[in-house]
Design a protein around this motif. Structure first.
Motif, PDB file in Angstrom:
ATOM      1  N   ASN A  53      -3.772   0.456   4.951  1.00 17.29           N
ATOM      2  CA  ASN A  53      -3.417  -0.837   4.376  1.00 17.29           C
ATOM      3  C   ASN A  53      -4.510  -1.874   4.643  1.00 17.29           C
ATOM      4  OD1 ASN A  53      -1.714  -2.564   2.956  1.00 17.29           O
ATOM      5  ND2 ASN A  53      -0.602  -3.216   4.787  1.00 17.29           N
ATOM      6  N   GLN A 122       8.468   0.858  -0.517  1.00 16.19           N
ATOM      7  CA  GLN A 122       7.200   1.524  -0.835  1.00 16.19           C
ATOM      8  C   GLN A 122       5.978   0.755  -0.359  1.00 16.19           C
ATOM      9  OE1 GLN A 122       6.919   3.238  -4.942  1.00 16.19           O
ATOM     10  NE2 GLN A 122       8.797   2.066  -5.281  1.00 16.19           N
ATOM     11  N   PHE A 123       6.127  -0.569  -0.223  1.00 15.77           N
ATOM     12  CA  PHE A 123       4.946  -1.402  -0.023  1.00 15.77           C
ATOM     13  C   PHE A 123       5.033  -2.258   1.237  1.00 15.77           C
ATOM     14  CE2 PHE A 123       6.029  -1.030  -4.581  1.00 15.77           C
ATOM     15  CZ  PHE A 123       5.008  -0.163  -4.955  1.00 15.77           C
ATOM     16  N   LYS A 145      -1.139  -3.043   0.290  1.00 12.30           N
ATOM     17  CA  LYS A 145       0.264  -2.849  -0.079  1.00 12.30           C
ATOM     18  C   LYS A 145       0.864  -4.104  -0.698  1.00 12.30           C
ATOM     19  CE  LYS A 145       1.275   0.946   3.095  1.00 12.30           C
ATOM     20  NZ  LYS A 145       2.118   1.446   4.218  1.00 12.30           N
TER      21      LYS A 145
END
Length: 235
Positions: A53, A122-123, A145
């Motif tokens: 990330n 998901q993020f 992300k």
């Protein structure tokens, strides 16, 4: 979209300029030479997938050191134009907020977008206050992300946030879309699609013709199909 670590490893193993494999130490040195600050240890973690990330600035610095466009890490183009210096596009978030929302309401609030992104799982998470910072340009270095989450919520290509060429095409389409929405076309099409199963072909044709005539004379349009189909629709 391919994982960040996969793209980074491919670029290090097969640099676009034809040089030999780029080591983590060499890549860190190239980033530093460009004014960035990414240690070879962190690059190693990115390549192994231990870290996944990075910040937008880290993505831009790594891409610059490798001679590619940062959009490549977001599923976009790899080639750089001569003298091009891509980076975070400060108007991207505000443009999407203004243009992309359901036809029967105004723009999403930062709280709604933050909740949508964070709840998807998901993020990672993002706060409404941070989204406000992106909207006001008091922050310009979101993490990967965050970018992917915003793209997913608004249905945008993630590369839109970094690629001026792509953004020019998308923004042109959004301008046309906003004009159609102002005329009532978007609402009309949405409402008609919702009622397709309830309407005869004659009723659908009549609705389209009425809308066309309203546009030609410059009058406002109020969607007239507020009740289910009756036998009169068949006449």
């Amino acid at each position: 979209m391919r994982p960040f670590t996969e793209v980074l490893n491919e670029l290090c193993n097969n640099p676009p300029d034809g040089r030999g494999k780029v080591t983590n130490v060499a890549l860190a040195a190239a980033v530093k030479a460009r004014g960035g600050d990414i240690g070879h240890g962190y690059i190693s973690q990115l390549r192994l997938g231990v870290k996944d990330n990075p910040t937008c600035q880290a993505i831009v610095d790594l891409a610059g050191a490798l001679g590619v466009h940062p959009a490549v890490f977001l599923g976009g183009r790899r080639e750089l134009h001569p003298a091009e210096q891509p980076g975070w596009r400060p108007t991207a978030v505000s443009t999407l907020f203004e243009a992309v929302h359901p036809p029967d309401r105004g723009p999403w609030s930062p709280e709604e977008v933050a909740a949508s992104i964070s709840s998807s799982g998901q993020f990672g998470s993002i706060s409404a206050s941070y989204i406000r910072e992106l909207l006001s340009n008091t922050s310009d270095n979101p993490r990967l992300k965050h970018i992917l989450g915003l793209a997913d919520h608004f249905g945008a290509d993630p590369a839109y946030f970094l690629d001026d060429d792509l953004a020019a095409r998308v923004d042109s389409e959004l301008t046309d879309f906003l004009a159609l929405r102002e005329l009532g076309v978007v609402e009309f099409v949405t409402r008609l699609a919702e009622r397709t199963g309830d309407l005869s072909p004659q009723a659908r044709a009549a609705a389209v013709e009425g809308f066309r005539q309203a546009l030609e004379v410059g009058e406002g349009w109020s969607f007239p199909l507020n009740s289910r189909r009756t036998s009169a629709d068949h006449t």
